[in-house]
Design a protein around this motif. Sequence first.
Motif, mmCIF file in Angstrom:
data_model
loop_
_atom_site.group_PDB
_atom_site.id
_atom_site.type_symbol
_atom_site.label_atom_id
_atom_site.label_comp_id
_atom_site.label_asym_id
_atom_site.label_seq_id
_atom_site.Cartn_x
_atom_site.Cartn_y
_atom_site.Cartn_z
ATOM 1 N N ALA A 93 110.750 55.350 106.332
ATOM 2 C CA ALA A 93 110.694 55.268 104.720
ATOM 3 C C ALA A 93 109.589 54.370 104.391
ATOM 4 N N ALA A 94 109.065 53.639 105.329
ATOM 5 C CA ALA A 94 107.830 52.766 105.128
ATOM 6 C C ALA A 94 106.571 53.248 105.820
ATOM 7 N N VAL B 115 100.273 56.247 104.923
ATOM 8 C CA VAL B 115 100.734 54.918 104.106
ATOM 9 C C VAL B 115 101.442 54.226 105.166
ATOM 10 N N LYS B 116 101.207 52.979 104.919
ATOM 11 C CA LYS B 116 102.203 51.997 105.679
ATOM 12 C C LYS B 116 102.455 50.825 104.820
ATOM 13 N N SER C 142 100.817 48.680 96.538
ATOM 14 C CA SER C 142 100.567 49.529 95.282
ATOM 15 C C SER C 142 99.656 50.574 96.034
ATOM 16 N N SER C 143 99.510 51.787 95.740
ATOM 17 C CA SER C 143 98.576 52.854 96.343
ATOM 18 C C SER C 143 98.394 53.852 95.245
#
Length: 195
Positions: A4-5, A43-44, A52-53
């Motif tokens: 999930a991360a 994404v990590k 934030s992304s």
Amino acid sequence: ESRAANASNKEINIQWYIPSLAKPSNDTETKVLLLYAYNTKPVKISNMKIFSSVSMFSGYLWIPLARVISLQEKLSNLKQEVEMLMQSSKSLSSASEPKSFLEQSETLEIILSKKPKMNVAKVHLDEKTEEVAKRCLSEVKALLSVVPALSLPLTEIPFDVTLQSIASLEDMFDPTKGCIITEESLFNWIISLFH
């Protein structure tokens, strides 16, 4: 680190929520909530408090349950047709190439030693199956489009048809489970519908 991360590539995560009491007002038909999240770059996430992304997006859609179930059945039938087309093309190609007994046994050993993987080879559809696919995908487009009234039926298939892509769509519209979609052309088409 949990899945999930981390997302090492572009992917769409789909979950369904079937509310027991929380139904939108003024609706007589049962609706379900499609929850989606996707990233357009890897994404990590190591710390949720400071993360934030600009490459992550999420949203939801209320969809009539009867239409979801109907579409899932149609996609299941389409997947079976694609599997049959693949089988017939394999049997035609293997029939044209005779193999010795030794080659056949070596091929069998290789097949048995590998874990079964979903086929990602592009499938050439016959005319009938292509029409079925266009109808199914037009319905997908109508359900996911922000303005369904402007959603015209498809005249061509907007992504590479593989057994994996059709199986992913079938899973996507199964309200009893969620799915993750990573195939590039299918990913691009679906996120274009969410905008």
